[in-house]
Design a protein around this motif. Structure first.
Motif, PDB file in Angstrom:
ATOM      1  N   SER A   1       4.140   2.181  12.933  1.00  0.00           N
ATOM      2  CA  SER A   1       5.498   2.456  13.405  1.00  0.00           C
ATOM      3  C   SER A   1       6.541   1.781  12.525  1.00  0.00           C
ATOM      4  O   SER A   1       7.563   2.381  12.181  1.00  0.00           O
ATOM      5  CB  SER A   1       5.641   2.001  14.853  1.00  0.00           C
ATOM      6  N   LEU A   2       6.301   0.536  12.148  1.00  0.00           N
ATOM      7  CA  LEU A   2       7.265  -0.189  11.316  1.00  0.00           C
ATOM      8  C   LEU A   2       7.343   0.368   9.900  1.00  0.00           C
ATOM      9  O   LEU A   2       8.411   0.317   9.270  1.00  0.00           O
ATOM     10  CB  LEU A   2       6.908  -1.678  11.273  1.00  0.00           C
ATOM     11  N   LEU A   3       6.234   0.886   9.383  1.00  0.00           N
ATOM     12  CA  LEU A   3       6.225   1.440   8.030  1.00  0.00           C
ATOM     13  C   LEU A   3       6.581   2.919   7.990  1.00  0.00           C
ATOM     14  O   LEU A   3       6.602   3.512   6.903  1.00  0.00           O
ATOM     15  CB  LEU A   3       4.848   1.218   7.397  1.00  0.00           C
ATOM     16  N   GLY A   4       6.829   3.509   9.148  1.00  0.00           N
ATOM     17  CA  GLY A   4       7.194   4.916   9.181  1.00  0.00           C
ATOM     18  C   GLY A   4       6.041   5.852   8.857  1.00  0.00           C
ATOM     19  O   GLY A   4       6.263   6.918   8.271  1.00  0.00           O
TER      20      GLY A   4
ATOM     21  N   GLN B   1       4.329   7.732   0.010  1.00  0.00           N
ATOM     22  CA  GLN B   1       5.321   8.773  -0.304  1.00  0.00           C
ATOM     23  C   GLN B   1       5.598   9.690   0.884  1.00  0.00           C
ATOM     24  O   GLN B   1       6.590  10.422   0.880  1.00  0.00           O
ATOM     25  CB  GLN B   1       4.849   9.591  -1.505  1.00  0.00           C
ATOM     26  N   GLN B   2       4.727   9.629   1.892  1.00  0.00           N
ATOM     27  CA  GLN B   2       4.929  10.412   3.105  1.00  0.00           C
ATOM     28  C   GLN B   2       5.627   9.615   4.206  1.00  0.00           C
ATOM     29  O   GLN B   2       5.768  10.113   5.327  1.00  0.00           O
ATOM     30  CB  GLN B   2       3.583  10.911   3.630  1.00  0.00           C
ATOM     31  N   SER B   3       6.064   8.394   3.913  1.00  0.00           N
ATOM     32  CA  SER B   3       6.689   7.548   4.925  1.00  0.00           C
ATOM     33  C   SER B   3       8.027   8.134   5.349  1.00  0.00           C
ATOM     34  O   SER B   3       8.760   8.739   4.561  1.00  0.00           O
ATOM     35  CB  SER B   3       6.887   6.131   4.380  1.00  0.00           C
ATOM     36  N   GLN B   4       8.358   7.919   6.620  1.00  0.00           N
ATOM     37  CA  GLN B   4       9.636   8.353   7.160  1.00  0.00           C
ATOM     38  C   GLN B   4      10.710   7.259   7.038  1.00  0.00           C
ATOM     39  O   GLN B   4      11.857   7.495   7.407  1.00  0.00           O
ATOM     40  CB  GLN B   4       9.459   8.733   8.639  1.00  0.00           C
ATOM     41  N   ASP B   5      10.319   6.121   6.536  1.00  0.00           N
ATOM     42  CA  ASP B   5      11.277   5.032   6.365  1.00  0.00           C
ATOM     43  C   ASP B   5      12.087   5.260   5.088  1.00  0.00           C
ATOM     44  O   ASP B   5      11.511   5.490   4.013  1.00  0.00           O
ATOM     45  CB  ASP B   5      10.542   3.695   6.293  1.00  0.00           C
ATOM     46  N   PRO B   6      13.419   5.215   5.128  1.00  0.00           N
ATOM     47  CA  PRO B   6      14.226   5.487   3.927  1.00  0.00           C
ATOM     48  C   PRO B   6      13.959   4.515   2.793  1.00  0.00           C
ATOM     49  O   PRO B   6      13.950   4.904   1.628  1.00  0.00           O
ATOM     50  CB  PRO B   6      15.667   5.376   4.438  1.00  0.00           C
ATOM     51  N   LEU B   7      13.731   3.235   3.136  1.00  0.00           N
ATOM     52  CA  LEU B   7      13.496   2.251   2.087  1.00  0.00           C
ATOM     53  C   LEU B   7      12.187   2.525   1.365  1.00  0.00           C
ATOM     54  O   LEU B   7      12.145   2.562   0.122  1.00  0.00           O
ATOM     55  CB  LEU B   7      13.499   0.837   2.683  1.00  0.00           C
ATOM     56  N   LEU B   8      11.095   2.712   2.100  1.00  0.00           N
ATOM     57  CA  LEU B   8       9.805   3.001   1.463  1.00  0.00           C
ATOM     58  C   LEU B   8       9.832   4.334   0.727  1.00  0.00           C
ATOM     59  O   LEU B   8       9.210   4.476  -0.333  1.00  0.00           O
ATOM     60  CB  LEU B   8       8.698   2.994   2.512  1.00  0.00           C
ATOM     61  N   LEU B   9      10.541   5.292   1.274  1.00  0.00           N
ATOM     62  CA  LEU B   9      10.625   6.591   0.604  1.00  0.00           C
ATOM     63  C   LEU B   9      11.343   6.458  -0.737  1.00  0.00           C
ATOM     64  O   LEU B   9      10.994   7.152  -1.702  1.00  0.00           O
ATOM     65  CB  LEU B   9      11.361   7.580   1.507  1.00  0.00           C
TER      66      LEU B   9
END
Length: 905
Positions: free
Chosen positions: A305-308, A529-537
C-alpha cells in the motif's frame, strides 16, 4: 621504515637512542608549555608520543585546532563553542594581512583558498580534503567552511550578490541534515560512515554564485543488514521517532536522540521498513513458491500500500524468478528458494533507496547549482571517510580503504615526493626522510593485469556459484609475489590480509562476490514501473534505451558493471578533479568514541594518528623547505640586506652595480645573480645575532637555507628572519632620509615664514601710506576752511561795533588770541566747566561778535542747558542742528581724555 632527519638515523647506535630518549624526557618535562605549540613541526623530537601529548595538552585547554606543517589537525570538542565560529571571527581572519600568523583555525584554510582563487595563479581552483573517522567532525568542518565562504565571498557594495550568497548558504546548510540523514548511519554505537561527498561552491568574479554536491559509495547494504554494534541510516530512526510505528527488525532499535522533521514522501521510507519485516517460510515442494509467514502478511499488505503496488503482484515478483533463454528469448518462470527470496526482497529495498538518494541529490543540486557560464572558479570540499578496520571486513571496507590509499598517494605525491624530486632537480645536498610508498599496496588492489579487484570482477563474470575458499586460493596464488599480501593460517574462515599504509586489515571472502555483483533482476524494475505512487513512478520511468540494452544483453553477454568498477570509475573522476586543483588537507580527530567533552583517550587518538600518517607528515614538513623563491625575486626583494654587512675597502665586485651595466643584460643575468646571492646570504649571521637574545647560543645558530640552481629554499622561520631584516634596513633608510630632510624642511619653513612676514609688512606699509595721505589731505582742507572763516571775521571787525565800549590793549590782545584759537573757543562753549568765568564769556563774546558791552551782562548757554544744537560762528541759528557721526577708524578716537588740572578756566 627507518626515518632520517637531515642525515641523522635515530636507530644507528646506542648514543643516538640515548640522545633521543633524553630529548623526549626533556620535552615532555615541560608539559606546561605544550599547549602553546600551535604547530606540531615545533615539537622536538617528533614522535607519536610527543605529538599525542601536545594535542592532549591543547585539547584540555579548549584549543581544538593545531597546524601540522601542511595539514590542519581538528579535534572534535563534543560541545558547542559558538565564539569559535562567529561571523566577527570570520571577518577577522578575512581582513588579516597574514591569516597564517593568527591562531590555527579552519578559517585560515578557508581564507587561504579564497585568496588563491582571487589571485588567479594557476591552478586557480582549490580543493580541501576533510578526512577522518565517523564522528570526528568532518561534516561540521565542511559546514563551517561553507558558512565562511558565504560570509566573505559577497560584494559589500552589491546587495543582490549578498542575497544570492545568503540564499545558497541557507539552502546548503538546510540540505546538510537531509544528506546526513539519508547518507550516514545512526550516531549511537557508530563505527563507520558510508558516504563521501564532494561539495563544490562556484565563484563568479570572486562572489559565490552557486554550488554542487557529488556523492559516491552509498552503502546500500546497510539498508537491509548491519554488522554488530552498527546502525542503519539516520532517516529510518527519524521516521520511527516521528510516527512511532512498531519498530521494524532491520532498524536495530530506535535512537531516542533523533527527532528532526522528516522529509516529504516519507511513505516510501515507511514502505521500506515494512518491506524489511517480511519473512518467508521455506516450501516443501521445490516446484511451489515460498509463502510469507503469518505474522508478516500484515507487513506485505502495508508495504504494498505504501509503495503503490498490488499485493499479489509484489509477492509474485519477489517469489518467482523470470528466466529468458534461447535465441528467441523464451520466458521461463521458476520459484525461488527461501534464501533467494530474501535476497530479492533486499535487492528491491536497496534499489528503491539508491534511486531515492540520487533523486534527493539532484533536487538539492537543482536548487543551489548555478549556470556554468556564470562561474569561473570553484573551491571543492571533499568530505571523505577514514581508514577502517573491523573484526569482520568485507567489500565495503575494501572500497573505503582503497579510496584512502588513493588519497594518501595523492597527498604523498603533492607534498612529499614532489618536494623531494624538486630538491634533487635543484641540486640540493640534503638527506631526505624515508616515507612509506603505498604504490605496492595499490598495485595489489587495482593493478594490471592481475589484482584483487580484477579477480573479484572475474568471479562475477563466471557463470558458476562462487566459493569463498576458492576465491581465497586464487588471490593467494595469483598475487603471492606482492609484499602487501598476507594470510592468516590460523583463521577458520576464508580470508586474505592486505597491508595498508595504516596497518594490516583482514578481509573475509565470504559474500564478497555477491556484494560485488549487486544484481538487479529486470522484473523488479518492471514492478516499480507499475507503481501508482507519483514519486516511484518518476524514479523508475520507462526508458527506451534501457529496453534496447536489455534485449541486446540477452543475445550477447556484455561485461557486468560491478560495484568495484563503479566505485573505481567515480574515484578516478574525483582524483582528476583533485589533481587539477591546489589541495589543502584537514585531518579530523575524534578524542573519544563516547562523544564526551574534555575526554581524551590516548589509545584511540594514537590509532587515528597512525591511520592518517600524521607523524610522517610532520617529519617532512619540519625537515623540508616549504618556502621556494626564484633567484631573481629573492635578489630584488632582499638586496637591501647587503647594507647590514660591514663595508670592506676591497672586493672583487661592487655590491651596487649600475642599472645600465652590461652584467644586467638577459644573457648575463645568471652570472650577475650569483655574487648578489652570496652577499645576501652572508648577512644571515648578522641577522641571526641581532634577533637572538644575549647569551642564547641556540637562537644564534643560523637558520638553514639552501640556494639551488634556480630557486632559494628556506623555512618559515628563515622567511620571517629575512622579512625582519628587510624591515630593519628600511627603517634605517627611513631614519637617514628623515635626518637629512627635517633640517631642510625647517629651513624651507623659515624662508616661507620670512617671505610671508615681508609681504604682510609691505601690505601694512601701503595701508599706512594711504592713511597718511588721506589724513594730510583732510588737514589741508580743514585748514582752508578755517582760513576762509577767519577772513570773514577780519572783514567784519570792530569798525562796525558799538562805540560805547572802549578797547584797551589787553582786550585787543585777547581778541587776537581768540581769533587765532577759535576752535578752542568753540569747544569751551560746549563744556560745563568754568561756565561763570570771565575769560570764557569773553571768548564767547569775541567769537560770536556780540555787541560791545559789559561781558557780565551776557549769559552763556552751554550744551547741558540747551541741547537744541551748537551756535554757529557765522550766523545765528535758524533751527536745531544735529551732528550724525560714524565710528572713527582710529583706535582711541572715541575715548574722552581726562581733564587736566592745569587747564584754563
Amino acid at each position: 621504515m627507518t626515518q632520517r632527519v637531515n642525515g641523522h638515523n635515530p636507530g644507528s647506535d646506542g648514543r643516538a637512542r640515548e640522545s633521543l630518549r633524553e630529548d623526549l624526557q626533556e620535552f615532555l618535562g615541560g608539559e606546561v608549555l605544550l599547549y602553546q605549540l600551535d604547530d606540531l613541526t615545533k615539537v622536538n623530537p617528533v614522535t607519536p608520543e610527543t605529538v599525542l601529548r601536545c594535542l592532549q595538552a591543547r585539547y584540555m585547554t579548549d584549543t581544538f585546532y593545531t597546524n601540522a606543517g601542511c595539514t590542519l589537525v581538528a579535534l572534535n570538542p563534543f560541545k558547542p563553542v559558538p565564539q569559535l565560529y562567529s561571523p566577527e571571527l570570520m571577518r577577522e581572519y578575512h581582513a588579516a594581512p597574514q591569516p597564517q600568523k593568527l591562531k590555527p583555525h579552519v578559517f585560515t584554510v578557508g581564507e587561504q583558498t579564497y585568496r588563491n582563487v582571487k589571485s588567479l595563479i594557476e591552478p586557480v581552483n582549490q580543493s580541501i580534503v576533510v578526512s577522518g573517522e565517523s564522528g570526528a567532525g568532518k561534516t561540521w568542518t565542511s559546514r563551517c567552511l561553507m558558512k565562511f565562504y558565504a560570509v566573505v565571498a559577497t560584494s559589500p557594495a552589491s546587495w543582490e550578490s549578498h542575497k544570492i550568497a545568503e540564499r545558497i548558504e541557507q539552502r546548503i546548510l538546510k540540505s546538510n541534515p537531509v544528506m546526513e540523514a539519508f547518507g550516514e548511519p545512526g550516531l549511537l554505537c557508530t563505527v563507520s560512515q558510508e558516504r563521501g561527498s564532494f561539495l563544490r561552491p562556484s565563484l563568479g568574479a570572486q562572489q559565490m554564485v552557486g554550488a554542487a554536491v557529488q556523492t559516491y559509495l552509498l552503502e546500500k547494504t546497510r539498508v537491509v543488514c548491519q554488522a554488530f554494534s552498527e546502525r542503519n541510516f539516520h532517516i529510518f530512526y527519524q521516521v520511527c521517532a516521528k510516527w512511532d510505528p512498531q519498530p521494524p527488525r532491520r532498524t536495530a532499535g530506535v535512537s531516542p536522540c533523533l527527532s528532526t522533521p522528516t522529509p516529504q514522501n516519507v511513505h516510501v521510507l515507511a514502505g521500506l521498513l515494512h518491506l524489511g519485516n517480511i519473512q518467508f517460510a521455506a516450501s516443501e515442494d521445490e516446484a511451489q513458491p515460498c509463502q510469507p509467514m503469518d505474522d508478516a502478511k500484515c507487513s506485505v499488505r502495508t508495504a504494498a500500500s505504501l509503495l503503490g503496488l498490488q499485493e499479489d503482484v509484489l509477492l509474485k515478483t519477489v517469489l518467482i524468478r523470470t528466466i529468458r533463454a534461447g535465441r528467441q528469448q523464451q520466458v521461463f518462470r521458476k520459484p525461488c528458494p527461501q534464501a533467494e527470496c530474501d535476497t530479492r526482497r533486499d535487492c528491491l529495498a536497496k534499489l528503491i533507496y539508491a534511486r531515492l538518494f540520487d533523486w534527493l541529490v539532484s533536487v538539492i543540486n537543482s536548487s543551489i547549482c548555478a549556470d556554468t557560464n556564470s562561474w569561473t572558479t570553484f573551491i571543492g570540499l571533499l568530505d571523505v571517510y577514514g581508514f577502517e578496520s573491523f573484526p569482520d571486513n568485507s567489500l565495503e571496507q575494501l572500497c573505503i580503504n582503497y579510496a584512502n590509499e588513493k588519497l594518501q598517494q595523492h597527498f604523498v605525491a603533492h607534498y612529499l615526493r614532489a618536494q623531494q624530486e624538486e630538491y634533487a632537480a635543484e641540486g640540493l645536498e640534503w638527506s631526505f626522510i624515508s616515507y612509506q610508498d603505498n604504490q605496492p599496496c595499490l598495485d595489489l588492489i587495482e593493478g594490471s593485469p592481475i589484482s584483487i579487484c580484477s579477480l573479484i570482477n572475474e568471479e562475477c563474470r563466471l557463470n558458476r556459484p562462487s566459493s569463498a575458499a576458492q576465491l581465497q586460493t586464487r588471490i593467494e596464488t595469483a598475487l603471492a609475489g606482492s609484499p602487501c599480501l598476507g594470510h592468516n593460517k590460523l583463521s577458520r574462515e576464508p580470508s586474505f590480509i592486505v597491508v595498508h599504509y595504516a596497518g594490516p586489515v583482514r578481509y573475509h571472502t565470504g559474500g564478497l562476490v555477491e556484494k560485488n555483483k549487486d544484481p538487479i533482476p529486470p522484473e523488479l524494475t518492471g514492478l516499480l514501473q507499475q507503481s501508482q505512487d507519483p514519486l516511484l513512478l518518476g524514479l523508475f520511468a520507462t526508458n527506451p534505451k534501457e529496453k534496447t540494452q536489455e534485449e541486446s544483453s540477452g543475445q550477447s553477454r556484455a561485461p557486468v558493471l560491478t560495484v568495484v568498477s563503479k566505485f573505481k570509475a567515480s574515484l578516478e573522476q574525483l582524483l582528476q578533479v583533485l589533481h587539477s586543483t591546489t589541495p589543502h588537507y584537514i585531518r579530523c580527530i575524534k578524542p573519544n568514541s563516547q562523544g564526551r567533552a574534555q575526554t581524551f583517550v590516548q589509545e584511540e587518538v594514537l590509532s587515528q594518528l597512525e591511520a592518517c600518517g600524521l607523524v610522517e607528515t610532520i617529519h617532512i614538513s619540519a625537515a623540508g623547505f616549504p618556502i621556494r623563491v626564484s633567484h631573481q625575486n629573492f635578489v630584488e626583494r632582499y638586496k637591501l640586506l647587503r647594507r647590514l654587512r660591514p663595508r670592506t675597502s676591497s672586493g672583487p665586485h661592487s655590491p651596487y652595480p649600475a642599472k645600465g651595466s652590461p652584467e644586467w643584460c638577459p644573457h648575463a643575468k645568471e652570472a650577475a645573480l650569483e655574487p648578489l646571492l652570496q652577499d645576501i646570504l652572508h648577512t644571515l649571521p648578522v641577522l641571526t645575532e641581532t634577533k637572538a637574545r644575549p647569551g642564547d647560543l641556540a637562537e644564534a645558530m643560523p637558520t638553514p637555507v639552501h640556494c639551488g640552481r634556480t630557486k632559494v629554499f628556506m623555512t618559515d622561520s628563515m622567511l620571517e628572519l629575512l622579512e625582519c631584516g628587510r624591515a630593519q634596513v628600511l627603517e634605517q633608510c627611513a631614519r637617514c632620509i628623515q635626518s637629512a630632510l627635517i633640517p631642510a624642511l625647517w629651513k624651507a619653513k623659515a624662508a616661507i615664514r620670512s617671505w610671508l612676514t615681508r609681504k604682510r609688512i609691505q601690505r601694512l606699509h601701503a595701508a599706512a601710506t594711504v592713511i597718511k595721505r588721506t589724513w594730510q589731505k583732510w588737514r589741508i582742507r580743514m585748514a582752508c576752511l578755517a582760513a576762509e572763516e577767519l577772513d570773514d571775521v577780519e572783514e567784519k571787525h570792530p569798525s562796525q561795533a558799538p562805540g560805547s565800549l572802549s578797547t584797551s590793549p589787553l582786550q585787543t590782545r585777547l581778541l587776537e588770541a581768540v581769533v587765532r584759537l577759535w576752535p578752542l573757543g568753540l569747544v569751551l562753549t560746549n563744556t560745563a566747566m568754568g561756565v561763570g568765568s570771565f575769560q570764557r564769556k569773553l571768548v564767547v563774546w569775541a567769537c560770536l561778535q556780540l555787541p560791545r558791552g559789559s561781558p557780565s551782562s551776557y549769559t552763556v548757554q552751554t550744551a547741558q542747558q540747551d541741547q537744541a544744537g551748537v551756535t554757529s560762528i557765522r550766523a545765528m541759528p535758524q533751527g536745531s542742528i544735529k551732528f550724525h557721526c560714524k565710528k572713527s577708524p582710529l583706535r582711541y578716537a572715541d575715548i574722552c581724555p581726562e581733564p587736566s588740572p592745569y587747564s584754563l578756566g
